[in-house]
Design an enzyme around this catalytic site. Structure first.
Site, PDB file in Angstrom:
ATOM      1  CG  ASP A  55      40.237  43.304  37.676  1.00 58.09           C
ATOM      2  OD1 ASP A  55      39.614  44.237  38.188  1.00 58.09           O
ATOM      3  OD2 ASP A  55      40.792  42.400  38.329  1.00 58.09           O
TER       4      ASP A  55
ATOM      5  CD  GLN B 192      32.388  42.932  42.084  1.00 57.14           C
ATOM      6  OE1 GLN B 192      31.176  43.032  42.137  1.00 57.14           O
ATOM      7  NE2 GLN B 192      33.191  43.839  42.588  1.00 57.14           N
TER       8      GLN B 192
ATOM      9  N   GLY C  29      37.608  47.808  41.450  1.00 55.17           N
ATOM     10  CA  GLY C  29      38.610  48.827  41.168  1.00 55.17           C
ATOM     11  C   GLY C  29      38.550  49.098  39.676  1.00 55.17           C
ATOM     12  CG  HIS C  30      35.384  49.869  37.834  1.00 55.52           C
ATOM     13  ND1 HIS C  30      34.049  49.993  37.574  1.00 55.52           N
ATOM     14  CD2 HIS C  30      35.552  48.613  38.283  1.00 55.52           C
ATOM     15  CE1 HIS C  30      33.433  48.850  37.863  1.00 55.52           C
ATOM     16  NE2 HIS C  30      34.330  48.002  38.308  1.00 55.52           N
TER      17      HIS C  30
ATOM     18  CE  LYS D 211      33.754  45.573  35.837  1.00 52.36           C
ATOM     19  NZ  LYS D 211      34.916  44.663  35.787  1.00 52.36           N
TER      20      LYS D 211
HETATM   21  P1  GDP Z   1      37.690  47.187  35.460  1.00 53.55           P
HETATM   22  O1  GDP Z   1      37.691  46.756  36.877  1.00 53.55           O
HETATM   23  O2  GDP Z   1      36.892  46.296  34.581  1.00 53.55           O
HETATM   24  O3  GDP Z   1      37.321  48.631  35.276  1.00 53.55           O
HETATM   25  O4  GDP Z   1      39.200  47.043  34.948  1.00 53.55           O
HETATM   26  P2  GDP Z   1      40.533  47.494  35.762  1.00 53.55           P
HETATM   27  O5  GDP Z   1      40.620  48.968  35.769  1.00 53.55           O
HETATM   28  O6  GDP Z   1      40.600  46.784  37.057  1.00 53.55           O
HETATM   29  O7  GDP Z   1      41.651  46.834  34.857  1.00 53.55           O
HETATM   30  C1  GDP Z   1      41.781  47.177  33.511  1.00 53.55           C
HETATM   31  C2  GDP Z   1      43.170  47.799  33.295  1.00 53.55           C
HETATM   32  O8  GDP Z   1      43.454  47.824  31.923  1.00 53.55           O
HETATM   33  C3  GDP Z   1      43.270  49.226  33.753  1.00 53.55           C
HETATM   34  O9  GDP Z   1      44.580  49.465  34.208  1.00 53.55           O
HETATM   35  C4  GDP Z   1      43.001  50.031  32.479  1.00 53.55           C
HETATM   36  O10 GDP Z   1      43.605  51.315  32.493  1.00 53.55           O
HETATM   37  C5  GDP Z   1      43.638  49.157  31.467  1.00 53.55           C
HETATM   38  N1  GDP Z   1      43.057  49.180  30.126  1.00 53.55           N
HETATM   39  C6  GDP Z   1      41.750  49.282  29.750  1.00 53.55           C
HETATM   40  N2  GDP Z   1      41.614  49.117  28.415  1.00 53.55           N
HETATM   41  C7  GDP Z   1      42.867  48.907  27.933  1.00 53.55           C
HETATM   42  C8  GDP Z   1      43.399  48.646  26.639  1.00 53.55           C
HETATM   43  O11 GDP Z   1      42.674  48.538  25.636  1.00 53.55           O
HETATM   44  N3  GDP Z   1      44.755  48.453  26.554  1.00 53.55           N
HETATM   45  C9  GDP Z   1      45.583  48.520  27.638  1.00 53.55           C
HETATM   46  N4  GDP Z   1      46.880  48.324  27.464  1.00 53.55           N
HETATM   47  N5  GDP Z   1      45.105  48.766  28.862  1.00 53.55           N
HETATM   48  C10 GDP Z   1      43.778  48.943  29.012  1.00 53.55           C
HETATM   49  P1  IMO Z   2      36.170  44.854  39.273  1.00 54.22           P
HETATM   50  O1  IMO Z   2      34.856  45.591  39.397  1.00 54.22           O
HETATM   51  C1  IMO Z   2      38.399  41.165  39.975  1.00 54.22           C
HETATM   52  C2  IMO Z   2      37.115  38.719  43.404  1.00 54.22           C
HETATM   53  C3  IMO Z   2      38.082  38.592  44.566  1.00 54.22           C
HETATM   54  C4  IMO Z   2      37.735  37.189  45.041  1.00 54.22           C
HETATM   55  C5  IMO Z   2      36.228  37.129  44.821  1.00 54.22           C
HETATM   56  C6  IMO Z   2      35.422  37.402  46.086  1.00 54.22           C
HETATM   57  O2  IMO Z   2      37.354  45.735  39.431  1.00 54.22           O
HETATM   58  O3  IMO Z   2      36.197  44.008  38.062  1.00 54.22           O
HETATM   59  P2  IMO Z   2      34.906  39.615  47.444  1.00 54.22           P
HETATM   60  O4  IMO Z   2      35.829  40.561  48.166  1.00 54.22           O
HETATM   61  O5  IMO Z   2      34.104  40.245  46.378  1.00 54.22           O
HETATM   62  O6  IMO Z   2      34.077  38.792  48.386  1.00 54.22           O
HETATM   63  O7  IMO Z   2      35.901  38.547  46.732  1.00 54.22           O
HETATM   64  O8  IMO Z   2      35.923  38.107  43.852  1.00 54.22           O
HETATM   65  N1  IMO Z   2      36.777  40.123  43.019  1.00 54.22           N
HETATM   66  C7  IMO Z   2      37.251  40.726  41.914  1.00 54.22           C
HETATM   67  N2  IMO Z   2      38.152  40.308  40.990  1.00 54.22           N
HETATM   68  N3  IMO Z   2      37.800  42.375  39.840  1.00 54.22           N
HETATM   69  C8  IMO Z   2      36.888  42.803  40.750  1.00 54.22           C
HETATM   70  O9  IMO Z   2      36.187  43.927  40.584  1.00 54.22           O
HETATM   71  C9  IMO Z   2      36.602  41.978  41.867  1.00 54.22           C
HETATM   72  N4  IMO Z   2      35.794  42.086  42.940  1.00 54.22           N
HETATM   73  C10 IMO Z   2      35.899  40.944  43.627  1.00 54.22           C
HETATM   74  O10 IMO Z   2      39.421  38.706  44.132  1.00 54.22           O
HETATM   75  O11 IMO Z   2      38.309  36.238  44.186  1.00 54.22           O
HETATM   76 MG    MG Z   3      39.034  46.198  38.377  1.00 51.49          MG
END
Ligand code: GDP
Ligand code: IMO
Ligand code: MG
Length: 428
Positions: free
Chosen positions: A13, A223, A40-41, A16
């Site tokens: 998270d 991840q 979840g991206h 990415k």
């Molecule tokens: P990922 O799994 O690595 O793609 O990240 P996630 O989407 O799960 O979580 C990142 C969150 O931060 C998302 O809600 C993005 O929209 C948000 N985000 C990404 N870059 C920035 C930033 O520079 N500032 C803020 N405030 N939010 C950001």
């Molecule tokens: P993105 O791509 C954050 C965590 C789960 C749990 C561990 C194992 O959005 O960064 P699993 O279901 O993979 O066997 O769970 O990994 N986990 C993540 N945490 N971002 C993710 O993906 C994750 N994918 C798995 O919360 O701790």
């Molecule tokens: Mg994510």
């Protein structure tokens, strides 16, 4: 043109999805190489939010070929739901290519994920419950179901019956659950076969051929490094390689074809699920990070654990992945803190201070973060578009993190939107 890896430097998270989207106009192929719909991206374009679970984030950019590589585990129901959802929003997903060698998550993987977590009780991993671990376990045990098996009904039924022979014993006798009917599982998967067939290809051949023809291939991880099954905080990890090495095995592209490894790091730290997290905050500051940073899981909706930036963990990620560039995200979330601690080392229970990840998990579980405090800033950063637009203290914070990482920072995120970005150096 080369292959580029984009991955997470922390516990997932990191942002990415946004980072991939920033590069997408300059790439030809965008490949997911590990994980499944545990990811979840989030991508925000013109105020519209898209959450990608299985599809690579590049699917949103016209002209990019999205690829699901052999290293991914696919829940076909989720895949088609995601395609339908995007199609309904006007996104063209017709170029999607799926590896014939990718493994399939079945109903029994989801059930086993949930019951094993329940049985672990307090020792649970806190998985997403999507069947990820059990599907990868079957892959390694050589009893998995692959995408190509859907096109040979006899083999598919045999494989599922073989796998369930054993698993049903476990489900009924150990976990006290109902047995799963192999015919129903096979029928469900076969129901997807016709729709899936035109998307399936030898993606390793496709991608290597694309590189031969000077195309640019972006390999997008799910991840983060600390969730990697080999290099993360095992056993509190996911079941795949989210690190740079996984980009090769999960796509079929050799390491000599990769010339950049971009790591995405958040300006603080978050983690979902169980496991060690040295800089975790249990106070109002943690609450504030969660609230301002909207730190709730994109996949499960769980509140993310929040803490200060951990330079030891990020430096570890730089090394494990051979990182060439860093995208620092969510700097804007740190506005309005008087002081911002940065973890620069760990103190071990015996009093020693270390600047590297300890060798054993026992040690990591017991470390105390050693903080250096930087002065905060009160200004809103979301309109900053160059380093000079940032308040002096924010500039100092970025410089300090860069120094600690030992790798140049190329992009700084100051908001979720595409344009809320400070570009310091071109990434492609
Ligand atoms: P990922 O799994 O690595 O793609 O990240 P996630 O989407 O799960 O979580 C990142 C969150 O931060 C998302 O809600 C993005 O929209 C948000 N985000 C990404 N870059 C920035 C930033 O520079 N500032 C803020 N405030 N939010 C950001
Ligand atoms: P993105 O791509 C954050 C965590 C789960 C749990 C561990 C194992 O959005 O960064 P699993 O279901 O993979 O066997 O769970 O990994 N986990 C993540 N945490 N971002 C993710 O993906 C994750 N994918 C798995 O919360 O701790
Ligand atoms: Mg994510």
């Amino acid at each position: 043109m080369p292959a580029i890896v984009l991955l997470g430097a922390q516990w997932g998270d990191e942002g990415k999805g946004k980072a991939t989207d920033l590069l997408a106009e300059r790439i030809d192929y965008c490949v997911r190489f590990n994980g499944g719909n545990n990811a979840g991206h989030t991508i925000v374009i013109d105020g519209e939010t898209y959450a990608m679970h299985l599809l690579p984030s590049g699917v949103l950019t016209p002209g990019v070929v999205p690829v699901i590589g052999n290293g991914v585990v696919i829940d076909l129901g989720v895949l088609f739901d995601e395609i339908d959802l995007l199609t309904a929003r006007g996104i063209d997903t017709s170029r999607l290519v799926v590896s014939a060698n990718a493994h399939v998550i079945t109903a029994y993987h989801r059930v086993i994920d949930k019951v094993t977590e329940r049985f672990l009780g307090k020792a649970r991993i806190g998985t997403t419950g999507r069947g990820i671990g059990p599907a990868y376990a079957d892959k390694m045990s050589r009893v998995g179901v692959r995408v190509q098996d859907l096109f040979d009904e006899k083999i598919l039924r045999q494989k599922i019956e073989g796998a369930l022979d054993q698993k049903n014993q476990l489900l009924v006798k150990v976990y006290n659950r109902r047995a799963i009917d192999p015919t129903a599982v096979a029928d469900e998967l076969l129901g997807y076969a016709d729709r899936l067939r035109p998307m399936v290809a030898d993606t390793a051949a496709l991608l290597n051929d694309a590189l031969d023809h000077h195309k640019t291939v972006l390999l997008e991880a799910g991840q983060g490094t600390l969730l990697d099954v080999d290099h993360g905080t095992y056993p509190f990890v996911t079941s795949s390689n989210a690190t740079a090495g996984g980009a090769c095995t999960g796509s079929g592209i050799g390491p000599t074809r990769i010339d950049r490894v971009i790591a995405v790091a958040k300006a603080y730290t978050t983690r979902v699920g169980s496991g060690p997290f040295p800089t975790e905050l249990h106070d109002g500051d943690g609450e504030k990070l969660r609230r301002i940073g909207a730190e709730f899981g994109v996949t499960t909706g769980r509140p993310r654990r929040c803490g200060w930036y951990d330079a030891v963990a990020v430096r570890y990620a730089m090394r494990i992945n051979g990182v060439t560039d860093v995208v620092l995200t969510k700097l804007d979330v740190l506005s309005h803190f008087e002081r911002i601690p940065v973890c620069v080392a760990y103190r071990l229970p015996d009093g020693r201070t270390v600047e590297e990840m300890p060798m054993t998990q026992t040690e990591l579980h017991h470390v105390e973060p050693v903080y250096e405090e930087l002065p905060g800033w009160q200004e809103d950063l979301s309109a900053a578009r160059s380093l000079e637009d940032l308040p002096k203290n924010a500039q100092r914070y970025v410089e300090f993190l860069q120094e600690l990482a030992g790798v140049p920072f190329s992009v700084i995120g100051v908001g979720p939107g595409r344009d809320q970005t400070i570009q310091l150096k071109a990434l492609v």
